[in-house]
Design a protein around this motif. Structure first.
Motif, PDB file in Angstrom:
ATOM      1  N   GLY A 195       0.808  -1.217   0.000  1.00 21.40           N
ATOM      2  CA  GLY A 195       0.000   0.000   0.000  1.00 21.40           C
ATOM      3  C   GLY A 195       0.838   1.262   0.000  1.00 21.40           C
ATOM      4  N   ASP A 196       0.145   2.369  -0.060  1.00 21.72           N
ATOM      5  CA  ASP A 196       0.802   3.675  -0.101  1.00 21.72           C
ATOM      6  C   ASP A 196       1.144   4.114   1.317  1.00 21.72           C
ATOM      7  OD1 ASP A 196       1.866   5.987  -1.033  1.00 21.72           O
ATOM      8  OD2 ASP A 196      -0.043   6.941  -1.526  1.00 21.72           O
ATOM      9  N   ASN A 197       2.062   3.367   1.923  1.00 21.81           N
ATOM     10  CA  ASN A 197       2.424   3.612   3.325  1.00 21.81           C
ATOM     11  C   ASN A 197       3.929   3.461   3.518  1.00 21.81           C
ATOM     12  OD1 ASN A 197       2.591   0.924   2.832  1.00 21.81           O
ATOM     13  ND2 ASN A 197       1.469   0.257   4.642  1.00 21.81           N
ATOM     14  N   GLY A 198       4.683   4.045   2.594  1.00 21.38           N
ATOM     15  CA  GLY A 198       6.124   3.917   2.669  1.00 21.38           C
ATOM     16  C   GLY A 198       6.636   2.615   2.098  1.00 21.38           C
ATOM     17  N   GLY A 199       5.828   1.972   1.237  1.00 22.16           N
ATOM     18  CA  GLY A 199       6.261   0.757   0.574  1.00 22.16           C
ATOM     19  C   GLY A 199       6.115  -0.510   1.392  1.00 22.16           C
ATOM     20  N   LYS A 200       5.454  -0.436   2.531  1.00 22.16           N
ATOM     21  CA  LYS A 200       5.298  -1.616   3.384  1.00 22.16           C
ATOM     22  C   LYS A 200       4.417  -2.661   2.719  1.00 22.16           C
ATOM     23  CE  LYS A 200       3.800  -2.966   8.054  1.00 22.16           C
ATOM     24  NZ  LYS A 200       3.264  -2.466   9.340  1.00 22.16           N
ATOM     25  N   ILE A 201       4.842  -3.931   2.798  1.00 26.13           N
ATOM     26  CA  ILE A 201       4.081  -5.050   2.261  1.00 26.13           C
ATOM     27  C   ILE A 201       3.663  -5.941   3.431  1.00 26.13           C
ATOM     28  CG2 ILE A 201       4.131  -7.067   0.747  1.00 26.13           C
ATOM     29  CD1 ILE A 201       6.336  -5.567  -0.842  1.00 26.13           C
ATOM     30  N   ARG A 202       2.360  -6.106   3.611  1.00 28.52           N
ATOM     31  CA  ARG A 202       1.841  -6.902   4.719  1.00 28.52           C
ATOM     32  C   ARG A 202       1.643  -8.357   4.292  1.00 28.52           C
ATOM     33  NH1 ARG A 202      -0.219  -3.122   8.485  1.00 28.52           N
ATOM     34  NH2 ARG A 202      -0.588  -1.049   7.573  1.00 28.52           N
ATOM     35  N   VAL A 203       1.833  -9.264   5.240  1.00 29.36           N
ATOM     36  CA  VAL A 203       1.643 -10.691   4.997  1.00 29.36           C
ATOM     37  C   VAL A 203       0.477 -11.169   5.857  1.00 29.36           C
ATOM     38  CG1 VAL A 203       2.711 -12.972   4.985  1.00 29.36           C
ATOM     39  CG2 VAL A 203       4.124 -10.929   4.601  1.00 29.36           C
ATOM     40  N   TRP A 204      -0.523 -11.801   5.214  1.00 33.24           N
ATOM     41  CA  TRP A 204      -1.727 -12.229   5.904  1.00 33.24           C
ATOM     42  C   TRP A 204      -1.891 -13.741   5.799  1.00 33.24           C
ATOM     43  CZ3 TRP A 204      -4.554  -8.019   7.860  1.00 33.24           C
ATOM     44  CH2 TRP A 204      -4.261  -6.774   7.293  1.00 33.24           C
ATOM     45  N   SER A 205      -2.398 -14.358   6.841  1.00 34.99           N
ATOM     46  CA  SER A 205      -2.774 -15.763   6.785  1.00 34.99           C
ATOM     47  C   SER A 205      -4.141 -15.868   6.133  1.00 34.99           C
ATOM     48  CB  SER A 205      -2.824 -16.371   8.189  1.00 34.99           C
ATOM     49  OG  SER A 205      -3.456 -17.637   8.152  1.00 34.99           O
ATOM     50  N   LEU A 206      -4.249 -16.665   5.077  1.00 36.26           N
ATOM     51  CA  LEU A 206      -5.544 -16.839   4.425  1.00 36.26           C
ATOM     52  C   LEU A 206      -6.459 -17.765   5.222  1.00 36.26           C
ATOM     53  CD1 LEU A 206      -4.584 -17.000   0.643  1.00 36.26           C
ATOM     54  CD2 LEU A 206      -5.871 -15.225   1.829  1.00 36.26           C
ATOM     55  N   VAL A 207      -5.907 -18.455   6.208  1.00 37.01           N
ATOM     56  CA  VAL A 207      -6.718 -19.330   7.064  1.00 37.01           C
ATOM     57  C   VAL A 207      -7.395 -18.528   8.169  1.00 37.01           C
ATOM     58  CG1 VAL A 207      -6.685 -21.296   8.641  1.00 37.01           C
ATOM     59  CG2 VAL A 207      -5.256 -21.323   6.585  1.00 37.01           C
ATOM     60  N   THR A 208      -6.603 -17.681   8.834  1.00 43.68           N
ATOM     61  CA  THR A 208      -7.136 -16.934   9.987  1.00 43.68           C
ATOM     62  C   THR A 208      -7.524 -15.498   9.647  1.00 43.68           C
ATOM     63  OG1 THR A 208      -4.950 -16.129  10.664  1.00 43.68           O
ATOM     64  CG2 THR A 208      -5.649 -18.294  11.491  1.00 43.68           C
ATOM     65  N   GLY A 209      -6.969 -14.955   8.569  1.00 38.91           N
ATOM     66  CA  GLY A 209      -7.225 -13.562   8.231  1.00 38.91           C
ATOM     67  C   GLY A 209      -6.406 -12.583   9.039  1.00 38.91           C
TER      68      GLY A 209
END
Length: 359
Positions: A195-209
């Motif tokens: 996102g447009d937040n200083g280039g940060k890339i978030r990692v999410w679990s598709l099982v738990t969200g």
């Protein structure tokens, strides 16, 4: 006088013969190691040009079988092409603004598209007819399908990521995060969002969200700052290698801009080792990266942008191994066949080109 000319000619001939052959041969050898196709090779690699759009082509995707190519354009239409012949199968009309992204379901029966008209549309690929429309008031910035094709994941302008069950048509989950690009890991277990937040890339679990990690670019060095407010650019596109080892991010590059205008650190390309979290590459490739894909063997990646060149690079070194030229506009979309042999490119010159990058 004739004797003098003859003497000079013999002297030059003897100098040439005295020159080591290895020195004479170095120039073509260096050129070959770059794997940059000559004009003749370019012609051989370019197999087909698909024409019909009346405005820049921004989105491109292949059907899972590789038999159908879909292209989305600023002319508000989506075209379906037969990949074996280049024949136009259908032109999908109904969006009220430029096409942003397109995906095709695993069963190849449905195409899903997003547009700057703030809608998501569903189309029957066999008839080319629109079957459903969803309104997203804040617009859709990124979209993809889960690997099983049962859930549509979309990032909206209201800083949410929505999970839509395609069978029940209900939203099963909403995540809160700014989103400009999305990617799913090869095992289908994690979602990555930039996102447009200083280039940060978030990692999410598709099982738990739940958010289970992140990749954050380093702050620019003081000596690299011009107006003291630059930060890493937001990802325009994300890609994960099929071996699950590398995460690549392509974004805006304004490294050529002067002070007062520049807003980023000028490094539009970043790559992380997914196992160690280490930042492997953080550099400028000379242009903003609008399209980014990784080869099936995970050894090379391919980029396109305003520079009008399609560049294949070594994934470990980021060095160019091949350049393809022929488009008269920027490169905004790329798609690659499952065997890694055929490349499709969408351009601002209103065309789609088909390249053979491997024999």
């Amino acid at each position: 006088m004739k004797l003098l000319i003859l003497f000079k000619t013999l002297a030059l001939l003897s100098l040439f013969l005295a020159t080591p052959f290895s020195m004479i041969a170095t120039v073509p050898l260096v050129a070959n190691t770059l794997n940059t196709p000559t004009n003749t090779e370019q012609t051989k690699r370019l197999k087909l040009t698909l024409s019909g759009h009346t405005a820049p082509v921004r989105a491109l995707t292949l059907s899972p079988s590789g038999q159908v190519l879909a292209s989305g354009s600023d002319d508000k239409t989506i075209k379906l092409w037969q990949t074996t012949t280049g024949a136009l199968l259908h032109t999908l009309t109904g969006h009220g603004d430029r096409i942003k992204s397109i995906v095709i379901t695993p069963d190849e029966q449905t195409l899903i598209s997003t547009s700057f008209d703030n809608t998501i549309k569903f189309w029957d690929t066999q008839t080319g007819k629109e079957v459903r429309t969803i309104l997203e008031k804040t617009g859709v910035k990124a979209m993809l399908l889960t690997l099983d094709g049962q859930t549509l994941i979309s990032g909206s302008g209201d800083n949410t990521i929505k999970f839509r069950n395609l069978k029940t048509r209900k939203i099963d989950r909403i995540l809160r995060a700014e989103t400009t690009a999305l990617a799913i890991s090869p095992d289908g277990k994690t979602l990555l969002s930039g996102g447009d937040n200083g280039g940060k890339i978030r990692v999410w679990s598709l099982v738990t969200g739940k958010e289970i990690g992140s990749f954050t670019p380093p702050l620019p060095k003081k000596e690299d700052l011009i107006n003291r407010s630059e930060r890493a650019s937001a990802p325009i596109t994300l890609a994960i290698s099929k071996d699950g080892k590398m995460l690549l991010s392509g974004g805006h590059d304004d490294s050529f801009q002067s002070g007062g205008v520049r807003s980023t650190d000028g490094k539009g390309f970043k790559a992380w080792d997914l196992k160690t979290g280490k930042l492997i590459h953080n550099l400028s490739l000379g242009t903003s990266i609008d399209a980014l894909i990784i080869s099936p063997d995970s050894k090379t990646f391919i980029t396109g942008g305003l520079g009008r060149e399609i560049i294949l690079r070594d994934i470990k070194t980021a060095k160019s191994v091949m350049k393809l030229t022929g488009h008269a506009g920027g490169i905004y979309g790329l798609a690659l066949s499952s065997d890694g042999q055929t490349l499709y490119s969408a351009s601002g010159d209103k065309s789609v080109k088909v390249w053979q990058i491997k024999p």
